[in-house]
Design a protein around this motif. Structure first.
Motif, PDB file in Angstrom:
ATOM      1  N   GLY A   1     -12.993  21.061 -18.611  1.00  0.00           N
ATOM      2  CA  GLY A   1     -12.779  19.757 -18.002  1.00  0.00           C
ATOM      3  C   GLY A   1     -11.650  18.961 -18.617  1.00  0.00           C
ATOM      4  O   GLY A   1     -11.546  17.750 -18.409  1.00  0.00           O
ATOM      5  N   LYS A   2     -10.760  19.630 -19.361  1.00  0.00           N
ATOM      6  CA  LYS A   2      -9.646  18.952 -20.007  1.00  0.00           C
ATOM      7  C   LYS A   2      -8.365  19.042 -19.179  1.00  0.00           C
ATOM      8  O   LYS A   2      -7.328  18.527 -19.576  1.00  0.00           O
ATOM      9  CB  LYS A   2      -9.390  19.561 -21.395  1.00  0.00           C
ATOM     10  N   LEU A   3      -8.451  19.703 -18.030  1.00  0.00           N
ATOM     11  CA  LEU A   3      -7.287  19.943 -17.189  1.00  0.00           C
ATOM     12  C   LEU A   3      -7.733  19.913 -15.731  1.00  0.00           C
ATOM     13  O   LEU A   3      -8.856  20.303 -15.405  1.00  0.00           O
ATOM     14  CB  LEU A   3      -6.695  21.316 -17.536  1.00  0.00           C
ATOM     15  N   ASP A   4      -6.850  19.419 -14.843  1.00  0.00           N
ATOM     16  CA  ASP A   4      -7.174  19.361 -13.417  1.00  0.00           C
ATOM     17  C   ASP A   4      -6.518  20.494 -12.634  1.00  0.00           C
ATOM     18  O   ASP A   4      -7.107  21.034 -11.701  1.00  0.00           O
ATOM     19  CB  ASP A   4      -6.724  18.015 -12.836  1.00  0.00           C
ATOM     20  N   VAL A   5      -5.284  20.839 -13.007  1.00  0.00           N
ATOM     21  CA  VAL A   5      -4.538  21.886 -12.305  1.00  0.00           C
ATOM     22  C   VAL A   5      -3.838  22.779 -13.322  1.00  0.00           C
ATOM     23  O   VAL A   5      -3.235  22.286 -14.275  1.00  0.00           O
ATOM     24  CB  VAL A   5      -3.476  21.285 -11.353  1.00  0.00           C
ATOM     25  N   ALA A   6      -3.927  24.086 -13.110  1.00  0.00           N
ATOM     26  CA  ALA A   6      -3.225  25.041 -13.972  1.00  0.00           C
ATOM     27  C   ALA A   6      -2.419  25.989 -13.096  1.00  0.00           C
ATOM     28  O   ALA A   6      -2.932  26.527 -12.114  1.00  0.00           O
ATOM     29  CB  ALA A   6      -4.218  25.828 -14.824  1.00  0.00           C
ATOM     30  N   ILE A   7      -1.152  26.173 -13.436  1.00  0.00           N
ATOM     31  CA  ILE A   7      -0.306  27.131 -12.727  1.00  0.00           C
ATOM     32  C   ILE A   7      -0.258  28.391 -13.586  1.00  0.00           C
ATOM     33  O   ILE A   7       0.278  28.378 -14.695  1.00  0.00           O
ATOM     34  CB  ILE A   7       1.106  26.567 -12.509  1.00  0.00           C
ATOM     35  N   VAL A   8      -0.839  29.470 -13.081  1.00  0.00           N
ATOM     36  CA  VAL A   8      -0.949  30.705 -13.857  1.00  0.00           C
ATOM     37  C   VAL A   8      -0.376  31.873 -13.062  1.00  0.00           C
ATOM     38  O   VAL A   8      -0.270  31.820 -11.833  1.00  0.00           O
ATOM     39  CB  VAL A   8      -2.419  30.996 -14.230  1.00  0.00           C
ATOM     40  N   SER A   9      -0.011  32.935 -13.775  1.00  0.00           N
ATOM     41  CA  SER A   9       0.573  34.098 -13.101  1.00  0.00           C
ATOM     42  C   SER A   9      -0.499  34.978 -12.480  1.00  0.00           C
ATOM     43  O   SER A   9      -0.288  35.624 -11.464  1.00  0.00           O
ATOM     44  CB  SER A   9       1.408  34.919 -14.097  1.00  0.00           C
ATOM     45  N   SER A  10      -1.678  35.003 -13.099  1.00  0.00           N
ATOM     46  CA  SER A  10      -2.786  35.790 -12.563  1.00  0.00           C
ATOM     47  C   SER A  10      -4.083  35.208 -13.090  1.00  0.00           C
ATOM     48  O   SER A  10      -4.306  35.180 -14.296  1.00  0.00           O
ATOM     49  CB  SER A  10      -2.665  37.256 -12.985  1.00  0.00           C
TER      50      SER A  10
ATOM     51  N   THR B   1       5.170  34.420  -4.917  1.00  0.00           N
ATOM     52  CA  THR B   1       5.292  35.682  -5.644  1.00  0.00           C
ATOM     53  C   THR B   1       6.453  35.557  -6.616  1.00  0.00           C
ATOM     54  O   THR B   1       7.578  35.233  -6.223  1.00  0.00           O
ATOM     55  CB  THR B   1       5.554  36.853  -4.676  1.00  0.00           C
ATOM     56  N   ASP B   2       6.171  35.780  -7.878  1.00  0.00           N
ATOM     57  CA  ASP B   2       7.182  35.626  -8.925  1.00  0.00           C
ATOM     58  C   ASP B   2       7.691  37.009  -9.335  1.00  0.00           C
ATOM     59  O   ASP B   2       6.927  37.843  -9.822  1.00  0.00           O
ATOM     60  CB  ASP B   2       6.568  34.905 -10.127  1.00  0.00           C
ATOM     61  N   GLU B   3       8.967  37.261  -9.110  1.00  0.00           N
ATOM     62  CA  GLU B   3       9.544  38.562  -9.422  1.00  0.00           C
ATOM     63  C   GLU B   3       9.849  38.681 -10.911  1.00  0.00           C
ATOM     64  O   GLU B   3      10.386  37.759 -11.529  1.00  0.00           O
ATOM     65  CB  GLU B   3      10.834  38.768  -8.619  1.00  0.00           C
ATOM     66  N   LEU B   4       9.498  39.814 -11.486  1.00  0.00           N
ATOM     67  CA  LEU B   4       9.765  40.078 -12.894  1.00  0.00           C
ATOM     68  C   LEU B   4      11.118  40.780 -13.003  1.00  0.00           C
ATOM     69  O   LEU B   4      11.316  41.858 -12.433  1.00  0.00           O
ATOM     70  CB  LEU B   4       8.663  40.968 -13.477  1.00  0.00           C
ATOM     71  N   VAL B   5      12.077  40.165 -13.693  1.00  0.00           N
ATOM     72  CA  VAL B   5      13.423  40.735 -13.796  1.00  0.00           C
ATOM     73  C   VAL B   5      13.838  40.852 -15.258  1.00  0.00           C
ATOM     74  O   VAL B   5      13.263  40.208 -16.137  1.00  0.00           O
ATOM     75  CB  VAL B   5      14.466  39.871 -13.046  1.00  0.00           C
TER      76      VAL B   5
END
Length: 232
Positions: free
Chosen positions: A139-148, A166-170
């Motif tokens: 409950g310390k965060l409202d939104v998290a942007i994660v890769s998976s 979709t995030d391309e790995l380069v």
């Protein structure tokens, strides 16, 4: 001592009599007199002294009034804030990502969000970067942007996920590096390479989780740095 007692002390001190205080609080003089007797009996000290028809606070009454002003003011502020907490109107949005590079483009999105919801205060919780899912569940965060996310059953019940892109790995390399001549990079190509990465454990890095580990490949040398600018 209850909130009604604090309101009584404040109103009586401002109006100078229980009759006038009663009109302000929409209560009868006898009801306020009973409340005042309750609190004076409970603590064994008079809160007012009566000089003629006017009620004057005693030293004990002044002490109660001092706290009453602070407490009642906070209650009023809380009441206003709660009424403004309708969805999207006002509040605090705590956000974080699990990758430091995301902060470079996140600021533009937050600016756009602020334009649509100017009364929402946005807070970037940088300390949650390495464990955003933990912060969400606590409950310390409202939104998290994660890769998976890879949510388990309990987490799926408590959290809601939405695919953003979709995030391309380069690979970023010197123009003289042999890898730049390849149209596609295989995991085995890193066997003789020095890999510059962020200072987090390998199991938190996508290149290991989705690319190197499945192929059983370990680069010749790994150097870890904190800043994207330093890596580049």
């Amino acid at each position: 001592m209850e909130i009604r007692h604090l309101k009584l002390i404040k109103a009586a001190s401002e109006e100078g009599s229980l009759t006038a205080a009663g009109k302000k609080l929409f209560l009868t003089q006898s009801a306020l007199s009973h409340q005042l007797k309750e609190i004076e009996t409970e603590y064994g000290v008079p809160l007012f002294q009566r000089i003629g028809k006017k009620m004057i606070l005693t030293q004990a009454g002044e002490r109660v009034l001092s706290s009453a002003k602070i407490i009642l003011d906070e209650i009023d502020k809380t009441d206003i804030d709660l009424k403004n907490f309708s969805p999207g109107d006002k509040g605090i949005l705590r956000i974080s990502t699990e990758c430091y590079t995301c902060y470079h483009w996140l600021s533009k999105l937050l600016k756009s969000y602020h334009t649509q919801f100017p009364n929402v205060e946005m807070q970037i919780v940088a300390e949650a970067t390495r464990q955003p899912m933990v912060y969400l569940l606590e409950g310390k965060l409202d939104v998290a942007i994660v890769s998976s996310s890879e949510l388990n059953l309990v987490e799926k019940h408590r959290l809601k996920e939405k695919k953003l892109f979709t995030d391309e790995l380069v690979v970023v390399a010197s123009k003289n590096n042999r890898l730049t001549k390849k149209s596609h990079i295989r995991a085995q190509d890193f066997l003789e390479e020095t890999l510059f990465l962020y200072t987090v454990s390998n199991d938190q890095l996508d290149i290991f989780q989705y690319f190197l580990n499945p192929a059983g490949v370990t680069p010749k040398k790994i150097i870890k740095l904190q800043l994207t600018e330093a890596i580049i």
